[in-house]
Design a protein around this motif. Structure first.
Motif, PDB file in Angstrom:
ATOM      1  N   ASN A  65       0.831  -1.204   0.000  1.00 52.69           N
ATOM      2  CA  ASN A  65       0.000   0.000   0.000  1.00 52.69           C
ATOM      3  C   ASN A  65       0.865   1.252   0.000  1.00 52.69           C
ATOM      4  N   SER A  66       0.226   2.413   0.032  1.00 50.94           N
ATOM      5  CA  SER A  66       0.968   3.677  -0.076  1.00 50.94           C
ATOM      6  C   SER A  66       1.840   3.943   1.147  1.00 50.94           C
ATOM      7  N   SER A 240      -3.080   5.946  -6.592  1.00 50.99           N
ATOM      8  CA  SER A 240      -3.179   5.478  -5.205  1.00 50.99           C
ATOM      9  C   SER A 240      -1.829   5.283  -4.525  1.00 50.99           C
ATOM     10  N   LYS A 242      -0.246   2.561  -4.737  1.00 48.59           N
ATOM     11  CA  LYS A 242      -0.153   1.131  -4.443  1.00 48.59           C
ATOM     12  C   LYS A 242       0.616   0.404  -5.545  1.00 48.59           C
TER      13      LYS A 242
END
Length: 271
Positions: A65-66, A240, A242
């Motif tokens: 994820n970020s 995002s 991601k």
């Protein structure tokens, strides 16, 4: 009647031979439009990767994820090459526990909409994926449902842009435009290895023609002295932050899979 001397005849034949040779060996690509050259490149990509029959491969999907947090998913894929149509594929997830037994059956087609069915073990039922929703994320990854179907030349239009070096390899760069309805992409810019005719990088633009994702292919290995397969694929979402990384291993070819191994009944019985 005037006659040609032997010397003139030889010179005339030599001139004709040189003219013919020049025409014969002039690069064919120079007479092609950007669209024709793009299509020619795509057709060679497809042709050089034809004839593998059926195959299986294992993989680990790493989702970041970020914030840099990672999670893992292990799965395997069975594949069947179909003459005159797109390939069939069956993806089976083995971990983590909450998605173990989840399966995706895909029938890729060249000229009509792809067919996909998702089996959810928690519900013990098969859900057909709407062809209008192929741009949705596949099992929470940065790959969409349309990203994981087989490449078919007829599904796209092509436009050669330039030659460029990337990752130390000479490549063709071309724009690829989906022909099918409900794609999540306006276009894809693709880098194709000039020597091996395999993808090195894809940049995806959304329906508004804004930069969306970048995919890279690396650590290629050749199987059966013909078929190149990337050991690593990475898809980065620029909106995002991601990233999904897939690490492929244990490729096996021509293992006896048939159409019977790729139907909805099989999907319900996966383990």
């Amino acid at each position: 009647m005037a006659t040609l001397s032997y010397k003139k005849v030889v010179l005339t034949k030599t001139a004709l031979f040189l003219a013919f040779s020049s025409a014969l060996f002039t690069p064919y690509a120079s007479s092609l439009t950007a669209e024709q050259k793009g299509l020619e490149i795509a057709e060679k990509v497809e042709n050089l990767d034809s004839g593998w029959g059926n195959a299986a491969v294992s993989a680990r999907m790493i989702l970041r994820n970020s914030q840099g947090e990672e999670s893992y998913r292990d799965f395997r894929i069975n594949l069947l090459e179909v003459e005159g149509d797109g390939d069939k594929g069956l993806i089976i997830f083995d971990s983590p526990r909450d998605i173990k037994g989840t399966g995706l059956l895909s029938y890729t087609h060249a000229l009509v909409a792809d067919e996909q069915w998702l089996y959810l073990p928690s519900l013990k039922r098969v859900k057909r994926i709407n062809s209008n929703n192929k741009s949705g994320p596949f099992i929470g990854s940065e790959f969409s449902y349309e990203d994981i179907t087989s490449f078919e030349v007829e599904k796209f239009r092509y436009k050669y842009i330039r030659d460029e070096e990337i990752f130390g390899r000479d490549a063709f760069v071309q724009e690829v435009y989906p022909n099918y309805k409900h794609s999540g992409y306006k276009k894809i810019v693709s880098w194709i290895d000039k020597e091996r005719y395999i993808p090195l990088k894809n940049v995806y633009y959304d329906r508004k023609n804004q930069l969306l994702k970048t995919q890279t292919f690396s650590d290629y290995k050749q199987y059966k002295d013909q078929f190149w397969r990337a050991s690593t694929q990475v898809m980065e979402n620029h909106n995002s932050g991601k990233v999904t990384r897939i690490e492929w291993s244990d490729y096996k070819f021509q293992i006896g899979l048939t159409k019977r191994n790729f139907n909805i009944s099989t999907l319900k019985r996966i383990k």
